[in-house]
Design a protein around this motif. Structure first.
Motif, PDB file in Angstrom:
ATOM      1  N   ASP A 231     -20.232 -84.602  29.694  1.00  0.00           N
ATOM      2  CA  ASP A 231     -20.280 -84.485  28.239  1.00  0.00           C
ATOM      3  C   ASP A 231     -19.510 -83.228  27.847  1.00  0.00           C
ATOM      4  N   MET A 232     -18.459 -83.414  27.058  1.00  0.00           N
ATOM      5  CA  MET A 232     -17.633 -82.264  26.652  1.00  0.00           C
ATOM      6  C   MET A 232     -17.122 -82.491  25.242  1.00  0.00           C
ATOM      7  N   GLU A 338     -18.318 -77.863  23.306  1.00  0.00           N
ATOM      8  CA  GLU A 338     -19.406 -78.256  24.211  1.00  0.00           C
ATOM      9  C   GLU A 338     -18.966 -78.226  25.663  1.00  0.00           C
TER      10      GLU A 338
END
Ligand code: ZN
Ligand code: ZN
Length: 361
Positions: A231-232, A338
């Motif tokens: 998750d980025m 993120e």
């Protein structure tokens, strides 16, 4: 074998809580404990010894389960929950725990009937509790998933995939194809590509809207590798960055760094959210940061621990979490940054390695 080690940890927990066995029916937990990746299966983990644990699936998976779960007794039958509940009682288990968060009202009636005189005990979240701390095999899968996402974004930028006139949907598709090229089984969730004012919508879905010169483009995406999710989020500018964009970006980058800086074993979870949120609040944008700071990642894209104001407990070494503050100016644009990281003694291990400097393409 990581699965046997995980079952051993579960058995220790069962003994502490006075359960003779746990009936595991949540497929992700079944996968975690056995390695089985099929669509129907359950495992009964006996507190006393792994020799008394049993795996169940149906006839479609006879061969697959023989390969993936060679180290447990296997039964081919259905419905697996009822079959294993009966098995537990026949094997002498008095107190049989079950995953009460994953049983339907109708299913519960069948389980009660299956255990007969035995005691069925609600045991929610037991395996999820073990899953919050990742073992080496899990961190390796997360590393590969994060690397696939890093490479996909690098390729997208290098090959001019982010350019004026392109639609959000086109960009999302290219990003996802590139992750597949780099070893992902698929995207780990519906990719978010948000251009211009859309970047102010935290969970925008890609549309046919085109990128215009001077737009923020916010990309929130991840790859799925061996069942593990990366998750980025990165926010870039296409064309030339305006001063307000640079200022907003710097603010969010500072808040994100503040969150990462306190990501250490023993830090209260609510404190991680506070450290990052404080930076944004002090700049006067508290109301424009309407979500929690981050979440655990692993076999699920969102799992424990939730890094939020209300988060309970403290960080433990081996937890894999995201740190993702954002500031969203409605009608104008927003920034979120993120990373996925693993909590370690000393500094956290950063898994998403794409630069956090403002990229202007
Ligand atoms: Zn994300
Ligand atoms: Zn996230």
């Amino acid at each position: 074998m990581p699965h046997a080690t995980r079952r051993a940890a579960l058995r220790a927990t069962l003994r502490e809580t006075g359960l003779d066995a746990l009936l595991v029916t949540n497929l992700l937990n079944v996968r975690y404990l056995t390695g089985f990746t099929g669509s129907n299966g359950a495992v009964l983990v006996a507190a006393e010894s792994d020799d008394r644990s049993v795996f169940c699936t149906d006839g479609r998976y006879t061969e697959q389960s023989a390969q993936q779960v060679p180290d447990l007794e296997r039964v081919i039958d259905r419905p697996c929950d009822v079959v294993l509940a009966r098995w537990a009682v026949k094997d002498g288990a008095g107190r049989v725990g079950f995953e009460s968060g994953h049983v339907t009202v109708d299913g519960l009636d069948l389980l009660v009937e299956a255990v007969g005189g035995g005691e069925l005990v609600r045991a929610p979240g037991v395996v999820e509790g073990l899953r919050v701390v990742k073992d080496d095999a899990e961190v390796e899968a997360l590393r590969m998933a994060c690397a696939a996402a890093d490479r996909a974004l690098a390729g997208l930028i290098e090959h001019g995939g982010l350019r004026v006139g392109r639609t959000e949907k086109e960009i999302a598709r290219e990003l996802e194809n590139r992750m597949l090229d780099h070893g992902a089984a698929g995207p780990s969730f519906d990719s978010i590509v948000a251009a211009g004012a859309h970047s102010a919508v935290p969970h925008h879905r890609p549309t046919d809207a085109v990128v215009r010169a001077g737009d923020f483009v916010k990309l929130d995406f991840g790859a799925l590798v061996d069942g593990y999710h990366s998750d980025m989020t990165r926010t870039l500018v296409v064309g030339q960055a305006a001063d307000w964009q640079r200022d907003l970006y710097e603010l969010v980058a500072a808040a994100q760094a503040a969150g990462r800086a306190v990501l250490a074993p023993g830090t209260p979870i609510a404190e991680v959210d506070r450290a990052s949120r404080e930076v944004i609040e002090e700049a006067g944008y508290g109301a424009q940061f309407p979500h929690g700071l981050g979440h655990g990642v692993g076999l699920e894209i969102h799992e424990a621990p939730a890094l939020s104001k209300a988060g309970a407990g403290t960080l433990l070494p081996g937890m894999a979490v995201t740190v993702e503050p954002g500031v969203y100016l409605a009608g104008k644009g927003g920034v979120r940054i993120e990373d996925t990281l693993v909590v370690r003694q000393g500094a956290p291990e950063l898994l998403t390695l794409t630069t956090k400097e403002l990229v202007v393409v």
